[in-house]
Design a protein around this motif. Structure first.
Motif, PDB file in Angstrom:
ATOM      1  N   VAL A 189      77.203 -25.663  71.184  1.00 36.22           N
ATOM      2  CA  VAL A 189      77.967 -25.342  72.394  1.00 36.22           C
ATOM      3  C   VAL A 189      77.601 -26.306  73.519  1.00 36.22           C
ATOM      4  N   MET A 190      76.317 -26.522  73.732  1.00 40.70           N
ATOM      5  CA  MET A 190      75.876 -27.400  74.815  1.00 40.70           C
ATOM      6  C   MET A 190      76.330 -28.832  74.570  1.00 40.70           C
ATOM      7  N   ILE A 191      76.225 -29.296  73.336  1.00 39.49           N
ATOM      8  CA  ILE A 191      76.638 -30.668  73.016  1.00 39.49           C
ATOM      9  C   ILE A 191      78.128 -30.861  73.251  1.00 39.49           C
ATOM     10  N   ALA A 192      78.942 -29.938  72.730  1.00 41.48           N
ATOM     11  CA  ALA A 192      80.393 -30.061  72.891  1.00 41.48           C
ATOM     12  C   ALA A 192      80.795 -30.034  74.356  1.00 41.48           C
ATOM     13  N   ALA A 193      80.148 -29.176  75.137  1.00 41.28           N
ATOM     14  CA  ALA A 193      80.470 -29.065  76.557  1.00 41.28           C
ATOM     15  C   ALA A 193      80.116 -30.350  77.300  1.00 41.28           C
ATOM     16  N   LEU A 194      78.942 -30.899  77.031  1.00 40.71           N
ATOM     17  CA  LEU A 194      78.512 -32.122  77.709  1.00 40.71           C
ATOM     18  C   LEU A 194      79.358 -33.319  77.294  1.00 40.71           C
ATOM     19  N   ARG A 195      79.616 -33.463  75.999  1.00 40.77           N
ATOM     20  CA  ARG A 195      80.436 -34.593  75.546  1.00 40.77           C
ATOM     21  C   ARG A 195      81.847 -34.520  76.136  1.00 40.77           C
ATOM     22  N   GLY A 196      82.358 -33.308  76.298  1.00 41.54           N
ATOM     23  CA  GLY A 196      83.677 -33.155  76.891  1.00 41.54           C
ATOM     24  C   GLY A 196      83.748 -33.722  78.295  1.00 41.54           C
TER      25      GLY A 196
END
Length: 305
Positions: A189-196
């Protein structure tokens, strides 16, 4: 901190396995702030072939081929590791907005380059809901280190740690919608949010030292493999770890095994085997500080894994 680590993964098959090929990612990796002083790996039954190498991201990989028919398999890894990561001055990092600009302007293609950790990967992909979640949490003018730690704390607060609520293949969007899961879900979740948003973020697997409550002895074998997030904070600071499951920085209680774009790059064991029916597995890890006496009253809590 100096640690002795023991990992054991065992499989019990209801029907004999004809032959099996496995990829193991269980050895701690050597990197800045982490030194491996001894490591051994044993697989039973004894492999007919065994090859050790490094993958593109620098992770230690063991390829094993087990040809004799077998109805159980055990992987045992033992290591001694020294961890000494320097403190991070959160306020000395570039602002979130500056970090995004620098990351997108970077042209290096070495394994640690931010460009590899900005786009979609096999499990993690940008989604409007997750990007919006990060944009709501991150102040573009705030120091990126402080802002991302605050974001990790927000995930830890708003998501329920619920073993059994998700599986390895549970879609990311479902874990986010339900706001529950385990360390793998929190990290994705954190990775997807930051990459977005345009912030480079990597998935890290490893071991974490568990600290007993006051008056309690440390439990042997109570530790488990853990997952957290590494975020690129600019060329000067480089990659630093953030643990959204516990809402903390990943410092000297975290021992890195492998790093990649998501769980599929760092799974402890992959492979192909020929058998029939479901199997059962057991997984235990013991992370023991060298020289630590099991005396009561050393710590405050057991980190969530």
């Amino acid at each position: 901190m100096n640690y002795e680590i023991t990992l054991e993964i065992s499989y019990d098959y209801p029907n004999a396995v004809k032959d099996a090929r496995h990829i193991l990612r269980v050895r701690p990796r050597a990197e800045p702030g982490q030194r491996v002083t001894a490591v051994s790996l044993a697989v039973s039954p004894k492999p007919s072939e065994a090859i050790n190498e490094r993958d593109f991201f620098g992770n230690q990989i063991d390829h094993v081929f087990i040809q004799p028919s077998h109805d159980e398999m055990t992987v045992t890894m033992k290591a001694k590791v020294s961890v000494g990561r320097g403190a991070l001055d959160l306020d000395a990092t570039p602002s979130v907005g500056e970090l995004i600009d620098v990351a997108h302007a970077a042209r290096l293609s070495v394994p640690s380059a931010p460009m590899h950790f900005l786009g979609d990967s096999r499990i993690v992909r940008a989604m409007p809901a997750l990007t919006g979640y990060a944009m709501d949490a991150l102040d573009m003018s705030a120091p990126s280190g402080a802002a991302i730690l605050a974001f990790a704390k927000r995930i830890q607060k708003e998501f329920k740690y619920a073993p059994g609520a998700t599986e390895v293949d549970t879609p990311l969007e479902e874990a986010f919608r339900r706001k529950e899961g385990v360390c793998q879900d929190f990290a994705h979740v954190m990775i997807a949010a930051l990459r977005g948003m345009g912030v480079p973020a990597a998935y890290v697997s490893g071991y974490i030292r568990t600290i007993p409550p006051p008056g309690k002895r440390r439990l042997e074998g109570a530790d488990a493999m853990h997952a957290w997030v590494a975020v690129w904070l600019g060329a000067k600071t480089g990659w630093r770890g953030f643990d959204p499951t516990n809402g903390i920085l990943a410092l000297n209680d975290h021992i890195v095994v492998a790093s990649g774009r998501d769980y599929s790059d760092v799974a402890p064991i992959d492979g192909v085997l020929i058998t029939a029916g479901p199997h059962t597995t057991k997984h235990s890890v013991d992370v023991k500080p060298i020289g630590e006496f099991s005396e009561p009253g050393v710590a405050t809590a057991i980190p969530r894994r």
